[in-house]
Write a protein that holds these residues in place. Sequence first.
Motif, PDB file in Angstrom:
ATOM      1  N   VAL A  25     -32.227 -35.509 -11.867  1.00 43.13           N
ATOM      2  CA  VAL A  25     -31.405 -35.898 -10.723  1.00 43.13           C
ATOM      3  C   VAL A  25     -30.713 -34.653 -10.173  1.00 43.13           C
ATOM      4  N   LYS A  26     -30.758 -34.459  -8.871  1.00 41.40           N
ATOM      5  CA  LYS A  26     -30.162 -33.266  -8.273  1.00 41.40           C
ATOM      6  C   LYS A  26     -28.648 -33.384  -8.116  1.00 41.40           C
ATOM      7  N   ASP A  27     -28.168 -34.594  -7.780  1.00 42.86           N
ATOM      8  CA  ASP A  27     -26.744 -34.780  -7.527  1.00 42.86           C
ATOM      9  C   ASP A  27     -26.294 -36.088  -8.163  1.00 42.86           C
ATOM     10  N   ARG A  28     -25.416 -36.002  -9.162  1.00 42.66           N
ATOM     11  CA  ARG A  28     -24.961 -37.176  -9.908  1.00 42.66           C
ATOM     12  C   ARG A  28     -24.307 -38.213  -9.017  1.00 42.66           C
ATOM     13  N   TYR A  64     -26.727 -39.939  -6.582  1.00 39.34           N
ATOM     14  CA  TYR A  64     -27.615 -40.854  -7.303  1.00 39.34           C
ATOM     15  C   TYR A  64     -26.901 -42.164  -7.614  1.00 39.34           C
ATOM     16  N   THR A  68     -22.578 -42.402 -17.677  1.00 44.69           N
ATOM     17  CA  THR A  68     -22.907 -40.978 -17.664  1.00 44.69           C
ATOM     18  C   THR A  68     -22.112 -40.313 -18.773  1.00 44.69           C
ATOM     19  N   SER A  80     -31.803 -40.429 -17.227  1.00 46.17           N
ATOM     20  CA  SER A  80     -32.120 -39.242 -16.430  1.00 46.17           C
ATOM     21  C   SER A  80     -31.155 -38.113 -16.773  1.00 46.17           C
ATOM     22  N   VAL A  88     -29.133 -34.750 -15.246  1.00 51.53           N
ATOM     23  CA  VAL A  88     -28.637 -34.225 -13.968  1.00 51.53           C
ATOM     24  C   VAL A  88     -28.785 -32.705 -14.013  1.00 51.53           C
ATOM     25  N   ARG A  89     -29.597 -32.184 -13.128  1.00 57.35           N
ATOM     26  CA  ARG A  89     -29.937 -30.765 -13.176  1.00 57.35           C
ATOM     27  C   ARG A  89     -28.759 -29.867 -12.799  1.00 57.35           C
ATOM     28  N   ALA A 108     -29.971 -30.010 -18.181  1.00 61.63           N
ATOM     29  CA  ALA A 108     -29.040 -31.038 -17.715  1.00 61.63           C
ATOM     30  C   ALA A 108     -27.757 -31.032 -18.537  1.00 61.63           C
ATOM     31  N   THR A 135     -25.317 -33.159 -17.862  1.00 59.45           N
ATOM     32  CA  THR A 135     -24.924 -34.566 -17.883  1.00 59.45           C
ATOM     33  C   THR A 135     -26.157 -35.453 -17.915  1.00 59.45           C
TER      34      THR A 135
END
Length: 244
Positions: free
Chosen positions: A33-36, A39, A148, A198, A200-201, A231, A233
């Motif tokens: 995921v690019k943006d927590r 998303y 999360t 997932s 979070v990058r 990640a 998170t």
Amino acid sequence: MKQWQSITKDPNAPQITKTRQGALSQARNHTLVKDRVDYLCQLVKGKRVLDVGVVDHQLGSAESPEWLHGRLCEVASECEGVDVLPNEVAELRRRGFSVSCTNIVESPLPLVFDVVICGEVLEHIDATRAFLENCRKMLTENGQLILTAPNPWYANVIMKAAFGSLTFQDNADHVAWYDPSTIFELGARCGLELYKYSGVRVQTGRSFVARCFFKLADVWTTLGIRHEVLAKTMIYEFKPRTSE
């Protein structure tokens, strides 16, 4: 999905390992995921939402345009919030937010929601089973619980723990680390099924070495390093477990 105890009493039995690994492989999101916040907002759009831990440690978080609760309120059809900090909750209420000072460990709200979100909360709680069971009670039949939490397999954690001169400390208020397998089991004990998780990058690092490392992220994954190492998170998505 059956709990492993219905198959054998040995948690290390080969068939249990195979079953758990299969469930985790099926639940794993193969894309970071690019943006927590973005998303999570996509998951709750148009739904009735409860946000647990709205204060985010200190009231100043509410001043940020990336404050999770503020963003959720923009897209959800209804958005309630709870936290255990009375002064901060009172100030948010004064600002017009529908929040209450409630400890979900002790009791659930007398309401049901399509989605319950707990952002960076679980690692602060010692009575996790009571907490998750109460979260489940507030879900609709087809509801979702979204957690999360910090990733114990994040590259920065591993490197500091392996090579740091001092014992690694993430946050003085944390009481646990969770990875996909342990959180899968915890959810199962509370009537919840982990159906997706997932990472979070992290886009960049603070130091020059860290920036170089994350810039080469695609190289590392091509070489076989699991992308969860990139990640900081993790996002875990649960649904109520159906009885068999």
